[in-house]
Design a protein around this motif. Structure first.
Motif, PDB file in Angstrom:
ATOM      1  N   PHE A  74       0.755  -1.227   0.398  1.00  0.00           N
ATOM      2  CA  PHE A  74       0.178  -0.136   0.318  1.00  0.00           C
ATOM      3  C   PHE A  74       1.145   1.293   0.092  1.00  0.00           C
ATOM      4  N   PHE A  75       1.771   1.704   0.761  1.00  0.00           N
ATOM      5  CA  PHE A  75       3.096   2.168   0.948  1.00  0.00           C
ATOM      6  C   PHE A  75       3.661   2.832  -0.556  1.00  0.00           C
ATOM      7  N   LEU A  76       3.950   1.720  -0.585  1.00  0.00           N
ATOM      8  CA  LEU A  76       4.338   1.964  -2.288  1.00  0.00           C
ATOM      9  C   LEU A  76       3.657   2.671  -3.461  1.00  0.00           C
ATOM     10  N   TYR A  77       2.469   1.846  -3.426  1.00  0.00           N
ATOM     11  CA  TYR A  77       1.522   2.297  -4.642  1.00  0.00           C
ATOM     12  C   TYR A  77       1.461   3.784  -4.383  1.00  0.00           C
ATOM     13  N   SER A  78       1.428   4.092  -2.519  1.00  0.00           N
ATOM     14  CA  SER A  78       1.050   5.250  -2.368  1.00  0.00           C
ATOM     15  C   SER A  78       2.365   6.376  -3.204  1.00  0.00           C
ATOM     16  N   TYR A  79       3.641   5.388  -2.984  1.00  0.00           N
ATOM     17  CA  TYR A  79       4.417   6.826  -3.400  1.00  0.00           C
ATOM     18  C   TYR A  79       4.908   6.822  -4.786  1.00  0.00           C
ATOM     19  N   PHE A  80       4.338   5.878  -5.546  1.00  0.00           N
ATOM     20  CA  PHE A  80       4.544   6.189  -7.268  1.00  0.00           C
ATOM     21  C   PHE A  80       3.443   6.466  -7.662  1.00  0.00           C
ATOM     22  N   TYR A  81       2.094   6.555  -6.999  1.00  0.00           N
ATOM     23  CA  TYR A  81       1.112   7.178  -7.964  1.00  0.00           C
ATOM     24  C   TYR A  81       0.452   8.464  -6.700  1.00  0.00           C
ATOM     25  N   HIS A  82       0.340   8.657  -5.672  1.00  0.00           N
ATOM     26  CA  HIS A  82       0.134   9.581  -5.496  1.00  0.00           C
ATOM     27  C   HIS A  82       1.246  10.820  -4.688  1.00  0.00           C
ATOM     28  N   PRO A  83       0.747  12.172  -5.516  1.00  0.00           N
ATOM     29  CA  PRO A  83       1.256  13.246  -4.283  1.00  0.00           C
ATOM     30  C   PRO A  83       2.209  12.991  -3.232  1.00  0.00           C
ATOM     31  N   LEU A  84       3.289  13.975  -3.711  1.00  0.00           N
ATOM     32  CA  LEU A  84       4.116  14.053  -2.075  1.00  0.00           C
ATOM     33  C   LEU A  84       3.344  14.559  -0.883  1.00  0.00           C
ATOM     34  N   PRO A  85       2.366  15.296  -0.806  1.00  0.00           N
ATOM     35  CA  PRO A  85       1.537  15.203   0.446  1.00  0.00           C
ATOM     36  C   PRO A  85       0.651  14.465   1.092  1.00  0.00           C
ATOM     37  N   ASP A  86      -0.319  13.425   0.052  1.00  0.00           N
ATOM     38  CA  ASP A  86      -0.474  12.512   0.392  1.00  0.00           C
ATOM     39  C   ASP A  86       0.319  11.091   0.899  1.00  0.00           C
ATOM     40  N   THR A  87       1.156  11.384  -0.348  1.00  0.00           N
ATOM     41  CA  THR A  87       2.789   9.941   0.474  1.00  0.00           C
ATOM     42  C   THR A  87       2.916  10.921   2.008  1.00  0.00           C
ATOM     43  N   LEU A  88       3.258  11.572   2.575  1.00  0.00           N
ATOM     44  CA  LEU A  88       3.853  12.374   3.760  1.00  0.00           C
ATOM     45  C   LEU A  88       2.633  11.690   4.743  1.00  0.00           C
ATOM     46  N   THR A  89       1.357  12.065   4.483  1.00  0.00           N
ATOM     47  CA  THR A  89       0.077  11.869   4.964  1.00  0.00           C
ATOM     48  C   THR A  89       0.451  10.112   5.437  1.00  0.00           C
ATOM     49  N   LEU A  90       0.063   9.326   4.513  1.00  0.00           N
ATOM     50  CA  LEU A  90      -0.048   8.128   4.717  1.00  0.00           C
ATOM     51  C   LEU A  90       0.589   7.853   5.693  1.00  0.00           C
ATOM     52  N   SER A  91       2.538   8.077   4.783  1.00  0.00           N
ATOM     53  CA  SER A  91       3.452   8.127   6.378  1.00  0.00           C
ATOM     54  C   SER A  91       3.027   7.741   6.995  1.00  0.00           C
ATOM     55  N   SER A  92       2.889   9.156   7.612  1.00  0.00           N
ATOM     56  CA  SER A  92       2.195   9.551   9.681  1.00  0.00           C
ATOM     57  C   SER A  92       1.309   8.679   9.599  1.00  0.00           C
ATOM     58  N   GLN A  93       0.679   8.255   8.953  1.00  0.00           N
ATOM     59  CA  GLN A  93      -0.476   7.199   9.545  1.00  0.00           C
ATOM     60  C   GLN A  93      -0.317   6.271   9.837  1.00  0.00           C
ATOM     61  N   LEU A  94       1.126   5.549   9.154  1.00  0.00           N
ATOM     62  CA  LEU A  94       1.620   3.620   8.713  1.00  0.00           C
ATOM     63  C   LEU A  94       2.275   3.803  10.341  1.00  0.00           C
ATOM     64  N   LEU A  95       3.284   5.314  10.178  1.00  0.00           N
ATOM     65  CA  LEU A  95       4.677   5.287  11.602  1.00  0.00           C
ATOM     66  C   LEU A  95       3.382   5.421  13.232  1.00  0.00           C
ATOM     67  N   ALA A  96       2.294   6.019  12.548  1.00  0.00           N
ATOM     68  CA  ALA A  96       1.312   6.163  14.021  1.00  0.00           C
ATOM     69  C   ALA A  96       0.818   4.764  14.094  1.00  0.00           C
ATOM     70  N   ALA A  97       0.498   4.362  13.671  1.00  0.00           N
ATOM     71  CA  ALA A  97      -0.835   2.674  13.139  1.00  0.00           C
ATOM     72  C   ALA A  97       0.414   1.925  13.644  1.00  0.00           C
ATOM     73  N   LEU A  98       1.885   1.536  13.582  1.00  0.00           N
ATOM     74  CA  LEU A  98       2.792   0.627  13.967  1.00  0.00           C
ATOM     75  C   LEU A  98       3.279   1.075  15.105  1.00  0.00           C
ATOM     76  N   ILE A  99       3.314   2.321  15.679  1.00  0.00           N
ATOM     77  CA  ILE A  99       3.865   2.377  17.147  1.00  0.00           C
ATOM     78  C   ILE A  99       2.607   2.755  18.156  1.00  0.00           C
TER      79      ILE A  99
END
Length: 741
Positions: A74-99
């Motif tokens: 899911f992260f790779l898909y967002s990284y290649f197909y979504h703009p940077l702000p959306d990828t940053l938002t998803l990265s924040s969500q993934l890090l928060a969810a994992l921790i």
């Protein structure tokens, strides 16, 4: 949070994530993105109800480490197909969810994967999955934006940031359970069916259809007022937001959180996408006013969500506790089977085609051998065996005083059922036992309606069934008078004991030596009386001992009955102290009384209380009780030492023998009437009585012959050397007050 489906304490098996679970995650993620509303206010982006973080968190709760491949793709898909702000938002969500998931797992362990709505996990889930998740997301999002796009980053502590955090907390507290529900249904559709059955049951057991329809209409009206752009009326502003809480709380408590929680998620999605419906930028004039309204509404909605979740958890816990108490009330504690109270309640709610009672009297004996645990294990094993023979709608109940009771919803094939029942074998440790059970049943509605009476009659017929070796049907023609009469007699007996109102009868025992030297045993008297008892009902009917003594024995009343007879006799003797100061009485003692450790003390107290000389009392017992119990022998020895006489009653029957006669230490021997009544025509009876007399004389015992019915018998007994005669020819029993003393 969502309520758990029934009995959902078993954790999910995590061998691997099914392929369609990953597909479902991506589909739900695309849907979540399309439902998320964004608004640019004062140069900052505000994300309203957003299900992306809840969906990621729910996936981690459900699958933990096994979810990482899906999240990586899911992260790779967002990284290649979504703009940077959306990828940053998803990265924040993934890090928060994992921790937050890691901290949640350390706090709860494996049990953290069970369904939402568990009161034991509510604090951990709100703390780690909601508060920690949302705050970490805000921090990571701010830090990543600062690194990759410094120009777009404002201060961290802004009103917009606070609104985002509160909406994210609102999304997590309601969205994580909702996404967990969707993912788990995809993982295991059978679990989803259980959940929907629970929702159906909560709706069915909730308020009437009228109130539920009114609730839905009111909810739709309030929601419409909030999302509709008609700001000229107060109802179409955030004022209507205040009415959501009481309406949702009522639904949570009365209908059930399992239904209300998904409904609340749908309402929140609408509120997030139609912000302009109840808080319009056109009416707030400035950005500051608009932000102020947004922060008030986001706080209000979060408090509403928190209150609804807490109420749902508390309500769920209360319902489970009530159900647990109800199960305890309806269950027999030692076996866990439904009890008689449950049967009575079920009979009020549902009709039954037949009632069947199964009883195994042999359990009483085996319980003494193997212990009480044997009984309970046997009952549980038998009920499990019977359950396989019944249809799904039939129910098994257990009443320790009766046995297993089966409520049948279809016309039963009892003979086939009985044959299967006889094939049952119970294994206890190294023993395999096949116990015969009595089976009684009835299909008569008139009998079934009177449940208590039906069980009584079925209980009696189960014993008859055991004797005949076949199931016994209870028909309407089976009389119930004996049962009613037994209950009535038991009541009369108890009252007579409590009030000391037994009817005392006296039957004379006359000496055969009226013209000879008076006998020693009664101090020069030629006559004494045996006390016999009767019961008298309210309508003056007499009840004889052969009717009420078995009931007294079953009820454990014989010791109390004997003491009552002794005290009433002594009281009568005290009243005759002036007119008959030297009357003598013989009183029967039952074996149960002689086994009482306080019997001797009670009798001694009565002798002193009524000032009765012990030599005026003869106690009659059955001879086997003297030899078979050391305590009884000691009691009789003490009574003899005090001056009482001991008579051996019914000699010649049961276990009587010359050996036992040789070992007896008593004063009087009473020969059973079965020998006396046939003594004229039966040589064996004549020789037996003659033999008893000779042996008793060697023991220096006086002899009483019972059942003397005519003069011919009386003369023969006198010629044989019998000392005393008793029978209708000598005198019939009369009330003790009328006896010739």
């Amino acid at each position: 949070m969502l309520l758990a489906a029934a009995k959902d304490d078993v954790l999910l098996k995590r061998t691997k994530i099914p392929f369609f679970a990953g597909v479902a995650f991506f589909l739900f993620q695309f849907l979540a993105e399309s439902l998320t509303a964004l608004e640019q206010i004062a140069g900052a982006t505000i994300r309203f109800y957003d299900l992306t973080l809840p969906l990621i968190s729910a996936l981690l709760v459900l699958y933990r480490m096994k979810a990482l491949p899906i999240l990586g793709v899911f992260f790779l898909y967002s990284y290649f197909y979504h703009p940077l702000p959306d990828t940053l938002t998803l990265s924040s969500q993934l890090l928060a969810a994992l921790i937050s998931q890691l901290l949640y797992y350390l706090s709860t362990g494996k049990r953290g994967a069970v369904s939402f709505g568990r009161s034991q996990l509510t604090a951990q889930r709100i703390g780690w999955l909601v508060c920690c998740n949302s705050v970490l997301y805000a921090l990571f999002h701010h830090c990543l934006q600062a690194n990759f796009d410094p120009e777009s980053v404002a201060e961290i502590f802004t009103v917009q940031r606070l609104i985002n955090v509160q909406w994210m907390m609102n999304s997590c507290i309601t969205g994580i359970p909702f996404c967990y529900l969707l993912l788990r249904i995809c993982h295991k559709p059978a679990w989803g069916l259980m959940y929907f059955r629970q929702v159906k049951e909560s709706v069915k057991s909730g308020p009437s259809i009228f109130f539920q329809v009114a609730w839905w209409l009111l909810l739709l009206i309030i929601t419409y007022c909030l999302i509709s752009k008609n700001l000229n009326t107060l109802l179409f502003t955030d004022y209507s937001l205040l009415w959501l809480l009481p309406v949702m709380l009522w639904g949570t408590v009365r209908i059930g959180h399992a239904l209300v929680a998904p409904v609340w998620v749908i309402i929140l999605i609408l509120l997030g996408n139609y912000i302009d419906g109840y808080i319009s930028i056109a009416n707030t004039l400035t950005d500051a006013n608009h932000l102020h309204s947004l922060i008030i509404s986001s706080t209000t909605i979060f408090i509403f969500s928190l209150t609804i979740v807490a109420t749902g958890v508390i309500s769920s816990r209360s319902k489970k506790y009530s159900q647990h108490v109800s199960r305890l009330y309806r269950a027999e504690p030692n076996t866990g089977l439904l009890n008689f109270q449950a049967l009575s309640m079920d009979m009020d709610k549902h009709s039954a085609e037949a009632l069947c009672l199964i009883r195994c009297p042999e359990l009483n004996e085996l319980e003494q051998t193997y212990g009480v645990e044997f009984r309970f294990e046997f009952v549980k094993a038998l009920s499990a065996y019977i359950a396989n023979l019944l249809s799904c709608c039939d129910r098994i109940y257990y009443s320790p005083g009766h046995g297993l009771i089966i409520r049948l919803n279809n016309s039963p094939d009892i003979p086939a059922f009985y044959r299967s029942l006889r094939a049952f074998r119970f294994q206890w440790k190294t023993s395999i036992l096949g116990l015969n059970c009595g089976v009684a049943y009835t299909s008569e509605k008139r009998i079934i309606r009177n449940l208590s009476e039906a069980i009584k009659q079925l209980n009696i017929n189960s014993y008859i069934s055991l004797l005949h070796g076949r199931p016994l049907s209870l028909s309407p023609t089976v009389p119930g008078d004996n049962i009613v009469e037994s209950g009535m007699i038991r009541d009369v007996l108890q009252q007579a004991i409590d009030k000391q109102s037994l009817m005392l009868m006296a039957q004379p025992i006359v000496s055969t030596m009226l013209t000879a030297q008076p006998v020693i045993s009664v101090k020069g008297k030629f006559r004494y009386h045996e006390i016999l008892i009767r019961l008298k009902t309210a309508d003056e009917k007499l009840i004889f001992p052969d009717t009420f003594l078995p009931l007294a024995r079953k009820g454990g009343l014989l010791p109390a009955l004997d003491i009552t007879v002794i005290e009433q006799t002594f009281r009568f003797m005290q009243t005759r102290k002036g007119s008959d100061p030297d009357c003598y009485f013989s009183i029967n003692l039952t074996p149960e009384s002689l086994h009482q450790t306080d019997f001797l003390d009670n009798v001694s107290t009565l002798f002193k209380k009524y000032s009765i000389a012990p030599y005026r009392i003869i106690f009659e017992i059955i001879e086997s009780e003297i030899l078979d119990n050391d305590n009884v022998s000691e009691i009789l020895r003490s009574l003899r030492n005090a001056g009482c006489k001991i008579a051996i009653d019914d000699f010649g029957t049961g276990s009587s023998s010359y050996e036992r006669l040789r070992m007896l230490n008593a004063d009087i021997l009473k020969i059973d009437g079965s020998f006396i009544k046939n003594i004229i025509n039966d040589p064996f009876s004549y020789c037996a009585v003659k033999s008893f007399c000779e042996m008793a004389k060697l023991k220096n015992m006086e002899i009483v012959a019972e059942f003397v019915e005519n003069e011919e018998i009386a003369q023969m007994l006198t010629s044989m050397g019998i000392d005393w005669l008793q029978g209708y020819h000598i005198g019939k029993p009369v009330p003790v007050e009328l006896a010739e003393l």
